[in-house]
Design an enzyme around this catalytic site. Sequence first.
Site, PDB file in Angstrom:
ATOM      1  N   SER A  29     -13.135  10.615   2.049  1.00 35.33           N
ATOM      2  CA  SER A  29     -13.060  10.944   3.474  1.00 35.33           C
ATOM      3  C   SER A  29     -14.421  10.932   4.150  1.00 35.33           C
ATOM      4  O   SER A  29     -15.404  11.458   3.620  1.00 35.33           O
ATOM      5  CB  SER A  29     -12.416  12.320   3.667  1.00 35.33           C
ATOM      6  OG  SER A  29     -12.440  12.696   5.030  1.00 35.33           O
ATOM      7  N   LYS A  83       0.377  15.849   5.295  1.00 34.44           N
ATOM      8  CA  LYS A  83       0.622  15.939   6.732  1.00 34.44           C
ATOM      9  C   LYS A  83       2.034  16.387   7.092  1.00 34.44           C
ATOM     10  O   LYS A  83       2.232  17.077   8.089  1.00 34.44           O
ATOM     11  CB  LYS A  83       0.327  14.595   7.403  1.00 34.44           C
ATOM     12  CG  LYS A  83      -1.147  14.206   7.383  1.00 34.44           C
ATOM     13  CD  LYS A  83      -1.372  12.924   8.146  1.00 34.44           C
ATOM     14  CE  LYS A  83      -2.846  12.565   8.175  1.00 34.44           C
ATOM     15  NZ  LYS A  83      -3.118  11.354   8.993  1.00 34.44           N
ATOM     16  N   ASN A 104      -2.057  16.885  11.392  1.00 33.44           N
ATOM     17  CA  ASN A 104      -3.333  16.467  10.810  1.00 33.44           C
ATOM     18  C   ASN A 104      -4.467  17.422  11.158  1.00 33.44           C
ATOM     19  O   ASN A 104      -5.563  17.303  10.604  1.00 33.44           O
ATOM     20  CB  ASN A 104      -3.701  15.051  11.269  1.00 33.44           C
ATOM     21  CG  ASN A 104      -4.255  15.020  12.686  1.00 33.44           C
ATOM     22  OD1 ASN A 104      -3.659  15.581  13.606  1.00 33.44           O
ATOM     23  ND2 ASN A 104      -5.398  14.374  12.873  1.00 33.44           N
ATOM     24  N   ASP A 120      -3.529  12.421  15.620  1.00 34.69           N
ATOM     25  CA  ASP A 120      -3.537  11.038  15.144  1.00 34.69           C
ATOM     26  C   ASP A 120      -3.028  10.063  16.201  1.00 34.69           C
ATOM     27  O   ASP A 120      -3.539   8.950  16.331  1.00 34.69           O
ATOM     28  CB  ASP A 120      -2.682  10.911  13.878  1.00 34.69           C
ATOM     29  CG  ASP A 120      -3.426  11.337  12.623  1.00 34.69           C
ATOM     30  OD1 ASP A 120      -4.672  11.302  12.624  1.00 34.69           O
ATOM     31  OD2 ASP A 120      -2.762  11.701  11.635  1.00 34.69           O
ATOM     32  N   GLY A 146       4.927   0.684   7.106  1.00 33.57           N
ATOM     33  CA  GLY A 146       4.865   2.046   6.605  1.00 33.57           C
ATOM     34  C   GLY A 146       5.709   2.979   7.441  1.00 33.57           C
ATOM     35  O   GLY A 146       6.068   2.676   8.591  1.00 33.57           O
ATOM     36  N   GLY A 148       5.211   6.754   6.824  1.00 32.01           N
ATOM     37  CA  GLY A 148       4.734   8.080   6.469  1.00 32.01           C
ATOM     38  C   GLY A 148       4.173   8.820   7.667  1.00 32.01           C
ATOM     39  O   GLY A 148       4.492   8.527   8.824  1.00 32.01           O
ATOM     40  N   ALA A 150       1.130   8.888   9.035  1.00 27.43           N
ATOM     41  CA  ALA A 150       0.352   8.078   9.979  1.00 27.43           C
ATOM     42  C   ALA A 150       1.261   7.193  10.817  1.00 27.43           C
ATOM     43  O   ALA A 150       1.043   7.014  12.024  1.00 27.43           O
ATOM     44  CB  ALA A 150      -0.674   7.226   9.219  1.00 27.43           C
ATOM     45  N   TYR A 241      -9.604   2.608   6.256  1.00 26.83           N
ATOM     46  CA  TYR A 241     -11.008   2.339   6.586  1.00 26.83           C
ATOM     47  C   TYR A 241     -11.922   2.348   5.366  1.00 26.83           C
ATOM     48  O   TYR A 241     -13.152   2.292   5.512  1.00 26.83           O
ATOM     49  CB  TYR A 241     -11.515   3.322   7.653  1.00 26.83           C
ATOM     50  CG  TYR A 241     -11.549   4.777   7.236  1.00 26.83           C
ATOM     51  CD1 TYR A 241     -12.661   5.308   6.600  1.00 26.83           C
ATOM     52  CD2 TYR A 241     -10.473   5.614   7.497  1.00 26.83           C
ATOM     53  CE1 TYR A 241     -12.703   6.648   6.230  1.00 26.83           C
ATOM     54  CE2 TYR A 241     -10.498   6.943   7.134  1.00 26.83           C
ATOM     55  CZ  TYR A 241     -11.617   7.453   6.504  1.00 26.83           C
ATOM     56  OH  TYR A 241     -11.654   8.779   6.125  1.00 26.83           O
ATOM     57  N   GLY A 262      -9.794   0.839  10.928  1.00 27.93           N
ATOM     58  CA  GLY A 262      -9.306   2.208  10.949  1.00 27.93           C
ATOM     59  C   GLY A 262     -10.345   3.264  11.251  1.00 27.93           C
ATOM     60  O   GLY A 262      -9.993   4.436  11.466  1.00 27.93           O
TER      61      GLY A 262
END
Length: 299
Positions: A29, A83, A104, A120, A146, A148, A150, A241, A262
């Site tokens: 992170s 999350k 988040n 987010d 996706g 999830g 995010a 990212y 990202g």
Amino acid sequence: MASPDFSSLSSAAAGRPFAFIVGWPVLHSRSPALHGYWLKRRKAEGYYGRLAVEPGGAALRATFDFIRRTPMARGCNLTLPHKIEALALLDDVTPAAARIGAVNTVVRRDNGKLEGRNTDAFGFISALHAGAPDWLPSAAPAVVLGAGGAARAVVSALVDAGVPEVRLVNRTRQTAIDLAVRFTPDDGRTLVVEDWDRRDAALADAGLLVNTTSLGMRGQPPLELALDRLPPAAVVNDTVYVPLRTDLLVRAQARGNLTVDGLDMLLHQGRPGFAAWFGGTEPAVTPALRRAVAGDLGA
């Protein structure tokens, strides 16, 4: 379950107000670099660290209890895989986070209660407009890979922005169906679920492609996606990212698509949390900040 290392986090804060990023894994992170930069620039008293927290309710519940009983703890950020799970463990959740179904950002109130927020969606749409200022939400469908936490934020932002059709492509079809049901607006616009093995075909006539999966992240399997059917004018965004220039972005840029990495989503989503934890107005995202946070990512 290994207990999270709260003592090391408290020691590093050294009596200062502090917040931290919670995830599993969490060493990758860049949030500590992000908030550390803003703290230094503002000459503000505070510390932002990281805490490895295993999946499962017990470890995350212990983390939230630690924040509640620690007055100098201002809150935390949540990344994979926490999350969604956090929703049931917090005292309050903002309407936006409840709608998205993911948290988040956690803020400790003066009474010790914890409020879950989602920044987010704000971070995603802010980064997209900054990196692709000519992108018109209403012009063409968007494809989201996706389903999830995010993806929930991304889909929420796209629906609110007025995208006429969102195509959801996920390895588990039922999860994508649940997401479509959650966010389909009542104004005639559609959320379409496409099977994972038809992900290449789903790109036809799209104006935006967003990868919200971990595929392509360093240490994860690659994202296998043929871009032949994606229009050259489409924008390609990868929420991953690490690395900064994923294989998806490299291939998209080589064929002429405008790309958005990202990192800027990370930078923009951090602005409301920083202000809530450390006071003052929301900090700005600048080229100098991006360079400092990117570090060895190559930006």
